[in-house]
Design an enzyme around this catalytic site. Structure first.
Site, mmCIF file in Angstrom:
data_model
loop_
_atom_site.group_PDB
_atom_site.id
_atom_site.type_symbol
_atom_site.label_atom_id
_atom_site.label_comp_id
_atom_site.label_asym_id
_atom_site.label_seq_id
_atom_site.Cartn_x
_atom_site.Cartn_y
_atom_site.Cartn_z
ATOM 1 N N HIS A 177 0.827 -1.206 0.000
ATOM 2 C CA HIS A 177 0.000 0.000 0.000
ATOM 3 C C HIS A 177 0.862 1.257 0.000
ATOM 4 O O HIS A 177 0.481 2.290 -0.559
ATOM 5 C CB HIS A 177 -0.931 -0.016 1.215
ATOM 6 C CG HIS A 177 -2.078 -0.958 1.035
ATOM 7 N ND1 HIS A 177 -2.880 -1.369 2.074
ATOM 8 C CD2 HIS A 177 -2.570 -1.564 -0.066
ATOM 9 C CE1 HIS A 177 -3.813 -2.183 1.609
ATOM 10 N NE2 HIS A 177 -3.633 -2.328 0.318
ATOM 11 N N ARG A 201 -8.377 -6.503 -14.333
ATOM 12 C CA ARG A 201 -8.044 -7.383 -13.211
ATOM 13 C C ARG A 201 -9.280 -7.537 -12.330
ATOM 14 O O ARG A 201 -9.492 -6.774 -11.396
ATOM 15 C CB ARG A 201 -6.879 -6.797 -12.416
ATOM 16 C CG ARG A 201 -5.606 -6.591 -13.233
ATOM 17 C CD ARG A 201 -4.483 -6.063 -12.340
ATOM 18 N NE ARG A 201 -3.240 -5.876 -13.058
ATOM 19 C CZ ARG A 201 -2.838 -4.705 -13.574
ATOM 20 N NH1 ARG A 201 -3.607 -3.622 -13.463
ATOM 21 N NH2 ARG A 201 -1.682 -4.611 -14.201
ATOM 22 N N ARG A 212 -10.031 -10.552 -17.302
ATOM 23 C CA ARG A 212 -9.334 -11.728 -16.782
ATOM 24 C C ARG A 212 -10.146 -12.303 -15.627
ATOM 25 O O ARG A 212 -10.529 -11.581 -14.711
ATOM 26 C CB ARG A 212 -7.939 -11.358 -16.290
ATOM 27 C CG ARG A 212 -7.142 -12.560 -15.774
ATOM 28 C CD ARG A 212 -5.733 -12.173 -15.378
ATOM 29 N NE ARG A 212 -5.696 -11.336 -14.192
ATOM 30 C CZ ARG A 212 -4.592 -10.719 -13.749
ATOM 31 N NH1 ARG A 212 -3.457 -10.850 -14.414
ATOM 32 N NH2 ARG A 212 -4.640 -9.978 -12.663
ATOM 33 N N GLU A 216 1.801 -17.065 -19.160
ATOM 34 C CA GLU A 216 2.626 -16.569 -18.058
ATOM 35 C C GLU A 216 3.454 -17.660 -17.390
ATOM 36 O O GLU A 216 4.151 -17.393 -16.407
ATOM 37 C CB GLU A 216 1.758 -15.848 -17.012
ATOM 38 C CG GLU A 216 0.526 -16.607 -16.581
ATOM 39 C CD GLU A 216 -0.427 -15.748 -15.770
ATOM 40 O OE1 GLU A 216 0.012 -14.762 -15.153
ATOM 41 O OE2 GLU A 216 -1.629 -16.063 -15.752
ATOM 42 N N ASN A 224 5.467 -10.454 -16.354
ATOM 43 C CA ASN A 224 5.954 -10.468 -14.968
ATOM 44 C C ASN A 224 6.121 -11.904 -14.478
ATOM 45 O O ASN A 224 7.196 -12.314 -14.032
ATOM 46 C CB ASN A 224 4.990 -9.718 -14.052
ATOM 47 C CG ASN A 224 4.800 -8.283 -14.448
ATOM 48 O OD1 ASN A 224 5.370 -7.828 -15.428
ATOM 49 N ND2 ASN A 224 4.010 -7.551 -13.704
ATOM 50 N N ARG A 228 10.265 -11.897 -8.613
ATOM 51 C CA ARG A 228 10.457 -10.549 -9.162
ATOM 52 C C ARG A 228 10.450 -9.472 -8.090
ATOM 53 O O ARG A 228 10.839 -8.333 -8.356
ATOM 54 C CB ARG A 228 9.381 -10.248 -10.208
ATOM 55 C CG ARG A 228 7.956 -10.202 -9.672
ATOM 56 C CD ARG A 228 6.977 -9.843 -10.785
ATOM 57 N NE ARG A 228 5.619 -9.691 -10.310
ATOM 58 C CZ ARG A 228 4.696 -10.628 -10.333
ATOM 59 N NH1 ARG A 228 4.998 -11.818 -10.821
ATOM 60 N NH2 ARG A 228 3.476 -10.403 -9.903
ATOM 61 N N CYS A 283 0.410 -7.927 -21.818
ATOM 62 C CA CYS A 283 -0.203 -7.096 -20.775
ATOM 63 C C CYS A 283 0.693 -6.962 -19.554
ATOM 64 O O CYS A 283 0.329 -6.313 -18.579
ATOM 65 C CB CYS A 283 -1.557 -7.674 -20.359
ATOM 66 S SG CYS A 283 -1.487 -9.341 -19.679
#
Length: 841
Positions: free
Chosen positions: A457, A564, A601, A695, A718, A729, A766
């Site tokens: 956050h 998302r 998605r 992915e 990612n 990552r 994406c």
């Protein structure tokens, strides 16, 4: 009048009782770690001798510590020198932060294996918190698991705050030479030595730190051979403590050790020494020059006990109410919905029934409201951190922030305004969301923290404020003097110390050129993304809200390449209703319109993004566990309900549905069947386009088999990068190497594109790679048809496409696929990059 209390400790297993004096190990026999007893076991399950919280579980499974609610700390150590087994023969049945009952099974062990491969099976139960103890059984003989063995004498005393006088001093980082890190014996030697100093001393390892006088805290750091650690000390004898304890660490704390070879930095600027550059992970992009300002939170002093529990309950309720009101003000003043949701989540934490039950129960036991609230929040935060889940560990910071807010209100502590110089670069062990939201952006140029993550956050708020920020940076940063000039390059995840004047001037010029370029890109945002030789590329948006959809349209997005959908499900205690889902998807579909694609998605949660209302087993490696389509197919009703809600917007836009984490054709076929069944039930004859995320390497390598059965592919770079390179990552030491420009990743993209085009299907990207201007010519040259990017970057990516020649991009892409490393790929692309977007180091 203060009265003493007693506590009984139970036998942790069955066997033959022995006195510590007879243990063939001088550290244990001398009671350096703590007083207690030893059992030669005849059973093979270690059980809890008291009720409490698992405060430490060694990663090798041979030792575990329990802290009772009265502060008693007990260490259980199975066998001698069993740390050398590396975990073989041990099966932990609990995890750190878990509350356990007396007699509960903790660890199963293979006695035969341990007896053959370790020095001894002798198992120790030691009271490391120092309470006096009285044996309830003779010093030898048979005992049964669960039998009372020791009685501890406890004194009810007021908590005494540690001396925090004086500024902290820091030692140089050093490499641990111990073959198994600071396990029980060397940790005990070190803690005993630290207790000889009056100063407050902490041992630091990467993002964690421990009270250097606490054996349990040191063991909880889970150090291993070769770890880089350093010390901090504050107090009258701080300098002497750092000297003595640094030498003790270097000597192995009583263990025979060999010197550790220190490997050079994996990636270091060639013209600078490694000590001039500290590396972390980008939390918020951008760069800034400024001067270091160290931030630290002073410890709050509070009484443990209170006489009137009714008054204390009222006091806690008042603090909770005031905190809720303050958080509402932050919600109302937040710059966007995503930021407001952070503080709404904080309000939810203040109403958590388990948290409140824990705090009020402690008050009924005679604790003060402040002590009870602090204990409850700290215990829950420790549990979050111990579960091996990155997302939950980041949520622990939110809980600590909320806890501190309520605590200050109850104690009447006012946050004093921080006097900051212009161009301040804030340095901290950790910043809370509340601190971040309150930063004066007129003074603060950026910040770097040892803790935190790119998805925290704090990172979200930093991006909203437009402040460059780095997290996961080396703890060396805490030793920088206030006023030290630095260049913070968050894009590269680096903090440059004592930068040369020409580099500071270069940064100022660069920022001015970037500002001018940004204004130009905004003015031309509505233009098509078409290369100079006529190749059209679709540039769409990655979004997670209606507000982002609307913003994307105004910035020239040609659709939504990734919605998302999990934003509807996260940070809440129950699933969204069908009507709520329908209303949200429909509103976003209307914003996108019938001329553009909306790619939704399906729910991508589980593993590292758990749902509070979907029970899931703890997973040792959540990134390789139940997440994405795996979770949804295991709970098909969840997917049915989502399909039903998504299909309601089929007539409002060019609807596409995308499945995450697909690795097998059977997963695609099962999901398609569920989609067809829901469409039939709703009377929908024309199904929306159905595609999958690429992915994981398995999906890319089998793209030729997937392509005939899908309508499109979208590459999530990612996850594809971290799974291909086997690197997290967000790992503070590996993130800079988990680079999507690695040729192995690029080859998988090329394989996917070739398979898709052979069957007439389109391919989008994406992942974060699509949002990097440096990558645009490469992705075009590999044949990617669509780039779905972060909303604010849409104008810049479209402008970059318009500058390129498609034929030249194709030639470049073929050359790049033959390179050896991500560094070589970046070097090949840099000459094509606009000079106003690169800061050389």
């Amino acid at each position: 009048m203060v009265t003493s209390q007693q506590l009984q400790l139970l036998a942790p297993l069955s066997g033959v009782l022995m006195a510590l004096d007879n243990v063939p190990d001088p550290v244990f026999a001398s009671r350096l770690i703590g007083d207690g007893l030893c059992i030669d076991p005849t059973s093979q399950v270690l059980c809890a001798p008291l009720a409490g919280v698992i405060s430490n579980l060694q990663h090798t499974g041979h030792a575990i510590s329990i802290t009772g609610e009265n502060g008693v700390q007990v260490l259980l150590h199975i066998g001698l020198d069993t740390v050398n087994l590396g975990g073989k023969g041990f099966t932990p049945l609990v995890m750190e932060g878990q509350q356990v009952a007396a007699g509960q099974a903790l660890i199963e062990f293979d006695a035969d294996y341990i007896a053959l491969h370790a020095r001894s099976l002798l198992t120790l139960m030691l009271v490391v918190s120092g309470e006096p103890l009285v044996p309830l059984e003779p010093g030898s003989g048979l005992v049964e698991c669960g039998q009372p063995l020791l009685r501890l004498q406890l004194a009810a005393t007021e908590a005494v705050a540690e001396d925090q006088t004086g500024a902290a001093q820091f030692s140089e980082p050093q490499i641990l030479p111990n073959a198994n890190g600071l396990h029980a014996r060397p940790a005990a030697v070190f803690a005993q030595a630290a207790k000889g100093f009056a100063a407050t001393i902490r041992l630091h390892k990467q993002q964690g730190s421990a009270n250097a006088k606490s054996l349990v805290a040191i063991m909880a750091l889970q150090t291993v051979h070769g770890d880089s650690v350093h010390l901090s000390a504050a107090g009258v004898d701080a300098e002497q403590a750092l000297t003595v304890l640094s030498e003790l660490l270097a000597s192995g704390c009583g263990e025979t050790v060999t010197a550790v070879a220190v490997e050079p930095q994996a990636i270091a600027a060639p013209e600078q020494a490694a000590t001039d550059v500290l590396r972390g992970v980008c939390a918020s992009p951008g760069s800034a020059f400024g001067h270091v300002v160290q931030l630290s939170e002073s410890a709050l002093q509070l009484a443990e006990f209170a006489a009137d529990s009714h008054s204390e309950c009222e006091r806690l309720n008042q603090g909770l109410a005031e905190a809720t009101g303050a958080l509402q003000v932050l919600c109302d003043n937040a710059p966007g919905k995503a930021q407001a949701e952070i503080f709404k989540a904080h309000q939810e934490l203040l109403q958590d029934p388990d948290l409140l039950e824990h705090a009020f129960a402690l008050i009924e036991q005679g604790k003060s409201a402040a002590f009870a609230w602090q204990s409850a929040t700290q215990a829950t935060s420790a549990l979050f951190k111990s579960l091996g889940n990155r997302l939950l560990a980041e949520r622990a910071l939110d809980l600590e922030d909320v806890g501190q807010r309520v605590l200050k209100l109850m104690l009447g502590v006012q946050d004093s305004a921080l006097a900051l110089p212009d161009q301040a670069i804030l340095i901290a062990e950790q910043l809370t969301p509340s601190q971040t939201a309150g930063l004066d952006t007129r003074k603060v140029a950026g910040f770097a923290t040892v803790g935190g993550g790119a998805t925290s956050h704090v990172a979200i708020l930093a991006r909203a404020l437009g402040l460059p920020a780095i997290c996961g940076i080396s703890a060396q940063v805490l030793a920088l003097a206030n006023g030290t000039p630095v260049v913070l390059d968050a894009d590269l995840g680096t903090l440059h110390l004592q930068p040369a004047p020409e580099r500071i001037k270069q940064l100022d010029n660069l920022r001015e050129r970037q500002h001018q370029r940004k204004q130009q890109d905004l003015q031309q945002a509505a233009l098509a993304a078409c290369t100079r030789d006529g190749q059209r590329i679709e540039v769409s948006a990655n979004i997670a809200s209606l507000a982002e959809a609307e913003q994307a349209v105004t910035l020239g997005a040609e659709g939504v390449g990734l919605l998302r959908s999990e934003f509807l499900y996260l940070d809440r205690s129950s699933a969204p209703s069908h009507d709520e889902q329908v209303a949200t998807y429909s509103a976003i579909a209307r914003a996108v319109g019938t001329e553009h694609n909306l790619v939704v998605r399906t729910l991508d949660v589980g593993g590292d993004k758990p749902l509070a209302y979907v029970p899931m087993d703890h997973e040792a490696n959540p990134f390789l566990g139940m997440r994405g389509i795996r979770l949804c197919l295991e709970r098909p009703q969840l997917l049915r309900e989502q399909f039903s809600a998504i299909l309601a917007s089929a007539d409002l836009t060019r609807l596409h549905i995308m499945l995450p984490m697909v690795t097998q054709l059977s997963e695609l076929r099962m999901a398609r069947q569920l989609l067809e069944e829901q469409a039939l039930a709703l009377g929908i004859k024309a199904l929306p386009k159905l595609g999958i995320m690429i992915e994981v390497p398995a999906a890319a390598l089998m793209a030729d088999l997937f392509a005939p059965e899908v309508d499109f592919f979208s590459i999530g770079t990612n996850d594809l990068t971290q799974y291909t390179l086997a690197m997290d990552r967000d790992h503070p030491r590996l993130a800079s190497q988990a680079d999507s420009f690695h040729p192995a990743v690029l080859r998988l993209i090329a394989t996917t594109v070739k398979a898709a085009h052979a069957h007439g299907k389109w391919v989008g990207v994406c992942g974060a790679l699509a949002s990097e201007t440096l990558a645009v010519p490469l992705l075009l040259g590999l044949g990617v048809d669509e780039l779905s990017v972060s909303v604010p970057l849409i104008p810049a990516i479209k402008a970059r496409v318009r500058e390129l020649d498609f034929a030249a991009c194709q030639t470049l892409a073929q050359q790049v696929l033959g390179l050896e490393s991500a560094e070589q790929v970046r070097a090949a692309l840099l000459p094509l990059q606009q000079p106003m977007t690169v800061l050389e180091y």
